[in-house]
Design an enzyme around this catalytic site. Sequence first.
Site, PDB file in Angstrom:
ATOM      1  N   GLU A   1      14.076  18.051  63.160  1.00  0.00           N
ATOM      2  CA  GLU A   1      12.914  17.015  63.316  1.00  0.00           C
ATOM      3  C   GLU A   1      13.495  15.514  63.946  1.00  0.00           C
ATOM      4  O   GLU A   1      12.916  15.384  64.898  1.00  0.00           O
ATOM      5  CB  GLU A   1      12.267  16.425  61.729  1.00  0.00           C
ATOM      6  CG  GLU A   1      11.112  15.566  61.965  1.00  0.00           C
ATOM      7  CD  GLU A   1      10.519  15.258  60.657  1.00  0.00           C
ATOM      8  OE1 GLU A   1       9.368  15.179  60.756  1.00  0.00           O
ATOM      9  OE2 GLU A   1      11.215  15.136  59.714  1.00  0.00           O
TER      10      GLU A   1
ATOM     11  N   ARG B   1      15.001  18.643  58.573  1.00  0.00           N
ATOM     12  CA  ARG B   1      14.730  17.343  58.842  1.00  0.00           C
ATOM     13  C   ARG B   1      15.712  16.969  59.885  1.00  0.00           C
ATOM     14  O   ARG B   1      15.462  15.762  61.076  1.00  0.00           O
ATOM     15  CB  ARG B   1      15.305  16.155  57.715  1.00  0.00           C
ATOM     16  CG  ARG B   1      14.287  16.506  56.704  1.00  0.00           C
ATOM     17  CD  ARG B   1      12.955  15.722  56.874  1.00  0.00           C
ATOM     18  NE  ARG B   1      12.024  15.740  55.766  1.00  0.00           N
ATOM     19  CZ  ARG B   1      10.483  16.258  56.163  1.00  0.00           C
ATOM     20  NH1 ARG B   1      10.366  16.628  57.247  1.00  0.00           N
ATOM     21  NH2 ARG B   1       9.838  16.185  55.063  1.00  0.00           N
TER      22      ARG B   1
ATOM     23  N   SER C   1      29.424  15.886  74.936  1.00  0.00           N
ATOM     24  CA  SER C   1      30.179  17.052  74.820  1.00  0.00           C
ATOM     25  C   SER C   1      30.208  17.506  73.539  1.00  0.00           C
ATOM     26  O   SER C   1      30.265  16.588  72.521  1.00  0.00           O
ATOM     27  CB  SER C   1      31.677  16.997  75.525  1.00  0.00           C
ATOM     28  OG  SER C   1      32.364  18.331  74.968  1.00  0.00           O
TER      29      SER C   1
END
Length: 146
Positions: free
Chosen positions: A90, A87, A113
Amino acid sequence: MNKLELTETIFAIKKEKQLSWQAIADGIDMSIVWTTSACLGMNSFPKEQAEKLMEFLGLPEESLPVLMEYPTKEWDKSVPQDPLVYRLYEVVGVYGDTLKEVIQEKFGDGIMSAIDFEMDVQKEENPKGDRVILTLNGKFLPYKSW
């Protein structure tokens, strides 16, 4: 002992002593996210925290140089199978370009960063289902022209 063997040892002790990552982090005076990442071998421990971890968990003396060893930050580049990790993958896949556009619109041409960086995980109780709050806080690094 190498990093993988040490990580497996840490997991075994954590399970045996029924410790949480938060308890381990508190035991060495560091954040839960950083401590967990370092125990997984993705960060190197400063000597003081390495020694605290060794004492807190009862790790053998040969753990010290392994805990302090600089990591090679590699990960499997295939699509993750674990549902939680997938997830997050995703989210970056769906929102990565959006985040890039918004960050660069607000800050200019550059990156966030991952070195000068902090991360936190919080739980927000909600009657519709508890919420996961991830905070990613990194210094903006502008690209330079030369």
